[in-house]
Design a protein around this motif. Structure first.
Motif, short mmCIF file in Angstrom:
data_model
loop_
_atom_site.label_atom_id
_atom_site.label_comp_id
_atom_site.label_asym_id
_atom_site.label_seq_id
_atom_site.Cartn_x
_atom_site.Cartn_y
_atom_site.Cartn_z
N GLU A 105 -88.35 -38.96 -2.92
CA GLU A 105 -88.56 -39.13 -1.49
C GLU A 105 -90.03 -38.51 -1.02
OE1 GLU A 105 -85.56 -36.99 0.88
OE2 GLU A 105 -83.81 -38.13 0.04
N GLN A 106 -90.41 -38.79 0.06
CA GLN A 106 -91.64 -38.55 0.49
C GLN A 106 -91.57 -37.32 1.54
OE1 GLN A 106 -93.63 -42.32 1.62
NE2 GLN A 106 -95.57 -41.57 0.74
N ASP A 107 -92.29 -36.21 1.51
CA ASP A 107 -92.05 -35.24 2.53
C ASP A 107 -93.18 -35.59 3.86
OD1 ASP A 107 -94.76 -34.73 1.84
OD2 ASP A 107 -94.42 -33.09 0.95
N GLU A 108 -93.38 -34.65 4.75
CA GLU A 108 -94.08 -35.13 5.90
C GLU A 108 -95.37 -35.62 5.71
OE1 GLU A 108 -92.28 -32.63 5.64
OE2 GLU A 108 -90.51 -32.86 6.75
N GLU A 109 -95.99 -34.70 4.47
CA GLU A 109 -97.43 -35.15 4.19
C GLU A 109 -97.78 -35.93 3.35
OE1 GLU A 109 -98.98 -31.33 2.85
OE2 GLU A 109 -98.49 -30.39 4.60
N GLY A 110 -96.57 -37.04 2.92
CA GLY A 110 -96.78 -38.23 1.96
C GLY A 110 -96.62 -38.01 0.60
N ARG A 111 -96.28 -36.53 0.33
CA ARG A 111 -95.91 -36.28 -1.21
C ARG A 111 -94.72 -36.44 -1.63
NH1 ARG A 111 -98.38 -30.42 -0.58
NH2 ARG A 111 -96.66 -30.41 1.15
N TYR A 112 -94.56 -37.08 -2.72
CA TYR A 112 -93.23 -37.60 -3.34
C TYR A 112 -92.65 -36.28 -3.91
CZ TYR A 112 -94.01 -42.58 -2.55
OH TYR A 112 -94.27 -43.71 -2.00
N TYR A 113 -91.52 -36.16 -3.89
CA TYR A 113 -90.68 -35.14 -4.66
C TYR A 113 -89.18 -35.48 -5.08
CZ TYR A 113 -87.96 -34.50 -0.36
OH TYR A 113 -87.30 -34.68 0.94
N ALA A 114 -88.75 -34.91 -6.20
CA ALA A 114 -87.53 -35.71 -6.81
C ALA A 114 -86.53 -35.25 -6.42
CB ALA A 114 -87.51 -35.55 -8.30
N VAL A 115 -85.22 -35.70 -6.21
CA VAL A 115 -84.04 -35.31 -5.64
C VAL A 115 -82.97 -35.84 -6.47
CG1 VAL A 115 -82.37 -35.71 -3.65
CG2 VAL A 115 -84.88 -35.65 -3.11
N ILE A 116 -82.09 -34.82 -6.80
CA ILE A 116 -81.18 -35.04 -7.78
C ILE A 116 -79.94 -35.40 -6.90
CG2 ILE A 116 -79.69 -34.32 -9.61
CD1 ILE A 116 -82.58 -34.33 -10.45
N ASP A 117 -79.36 -36.59 -7.11
CA ASP A 117 -78.04 -37.29 -6.33
C ASP A 117 -76.84 -37.00 -7.14
OD1 ASP A 117 -79.84 -38.73 -4.42
OD2 ASP A 117 -80.11 -40.11 -5.98
N GLU A 118 -76.75 -37.00 -8.49
CA GLU A 118 -75.64 -36.59 -9.16
C GLU A 118 -75.74 -36.18 -10.51
OE1 GLU A 118 -71.39 -38.88 -10.70
OE2 GLU A 118 -73.11 -40.10 -9.56
#
Length: 312
Positions: A105-118
């Motif tokens: 996903e992208q934060d407010e400043e346009g930087r990507y970060y990983a999200v663990i769904d499962e």
């Protein structure tokens, strides 16, 4: 006799909760392979960074006459806990039979970060194929490091005996520590190298020269070489006498002191008396050791400044 010498050497090396008895014990156990100069430098680095050898936060290793000072993951965990906004961390291994899904996903400043769904599992889990570490910090998105096993397999083939042994015999633990260290360093701006190697050069006539190699424990290594400036294309300038390596190191030292805000002779003397009382700044070896300490303090100052900016 040797015990008395160790006790004399331990004088003036105490800091924090370390007693002189502790320092003597470190000399006889963790640092038993160090010569006196290497031990003094190791303790100077420990004192400068605030890493406690007794708590396994820092330890020395000597290989082929070179001193390598290594910071353990416990040091980075403590520094993270001391940082503003610390909110915990997590580290997990992913096995063959696990159910694992993630996305970016992208934060407010346009930087990507990983999200663990499962991430769920049942036994038997199968062999380890990857893993992830998450560092949490108040007011910021969780910082996640996700890695596959292939990215760290090279440690099993390391030419460093202890590193190869640990990664071969305790792979799962080492893999988790590796990921957690990287996550904490990034999330909390902990600008400390995992390893600092300082050793004597072996070439003829260069017994007083030091080579420094600062590296994060990743496939890439940033090697800092001294005295390898490229020649100028101007023939007249080529004939001019080049500054000696000592002069270059002195210039580097002056620049580092300036970055720390220390610009007076009294300030410099006070710094050296406090942080490097047994190091001779008149030698090339001493200058490299001092510059190493200065660089570490500059990095610590920058990290602290970044934390303060984040709180504004």
């Amino acid at each position: 006799m040797a015990n008395n010498q160790n006790q004399l050497l331990a004088q003036g090396m105490t800091f924090g909760e370390l007693t002189q008895e502790d320092v003597t014990t470190i000399r006889q156990t963790l640092a038993k392979d160090c010569n006196d100069s290497q031990f003094k430098l190791f303790m100077s680095i420990a004192k400068s960074s605030g890493a406690n050898p007794v708590m396994n936060e820092i330890y020395p290793a000597v290989r082929s006459g070179q001193l390598t000072v290594q910071f353990a993951v416990e040091y980075f965990v403590r520094k993270a806990k001391e940082s503003p906004g610390y909110a915990g961390h997590d580290v997990q291994l992913v096995h063959d039979n696990d159910e694992f899904k993630m996305h970016q996903e992208q934060d407010e400043e346009g930087r990507y970060y990983a999200v663990i769904d499962e991430h769920s599992w049942a036994f038997p889990r199968g062999k380890v194929i990857g893993g992830y570490a998450i560092a949490y910090r108040e007011g910021k998105k969780p910082f996640t490091v996700v890695m596959e096993v292939d990215e760290v397999e090279h440690f099993k083939k390391s030419n460093i005996g202890m590193q190869k042994t640990m990664w071969t015999n305790y792979f799962n633990d080492m893999f988790k520590k590796h990921m957690l260290r990287r996550a904490l360093k990034a999330a909390y701006e902990l600008n400390y190298d995992d390893e600092v190697t300082v050793g004597e050069a072996q070439g003829p006539g260069n017994q007083d020269e030091f080579q420094q190699n600062r590296r994060d424990i990743t496939p890439n290594q940033d090697v800092i070489e001294h005295g390898n400036s490229k020649p100028d294309n101007n023939p007249d300038q080529q004939q001019e006498q080049k500054p000696s390596k000592v002069d270059e190191l002195k210039s580097q030292m002056k620049s580092l002191f300036t970055q720390l805000g220390i610009t007076t002779n009294d300030g410099i003397k006070e710094y050296l008396k406090k942080h490097a009382p047994d190091v001779n700044p008149g030698t090339q070896k001493g200058l490299i050791a001092i510059n190493q300490l200065l660089e570490m303090h500059v990095e610590m100052q920058q990290a602290q400044s970044a934390d303060e900016d984040a709180l504004d």
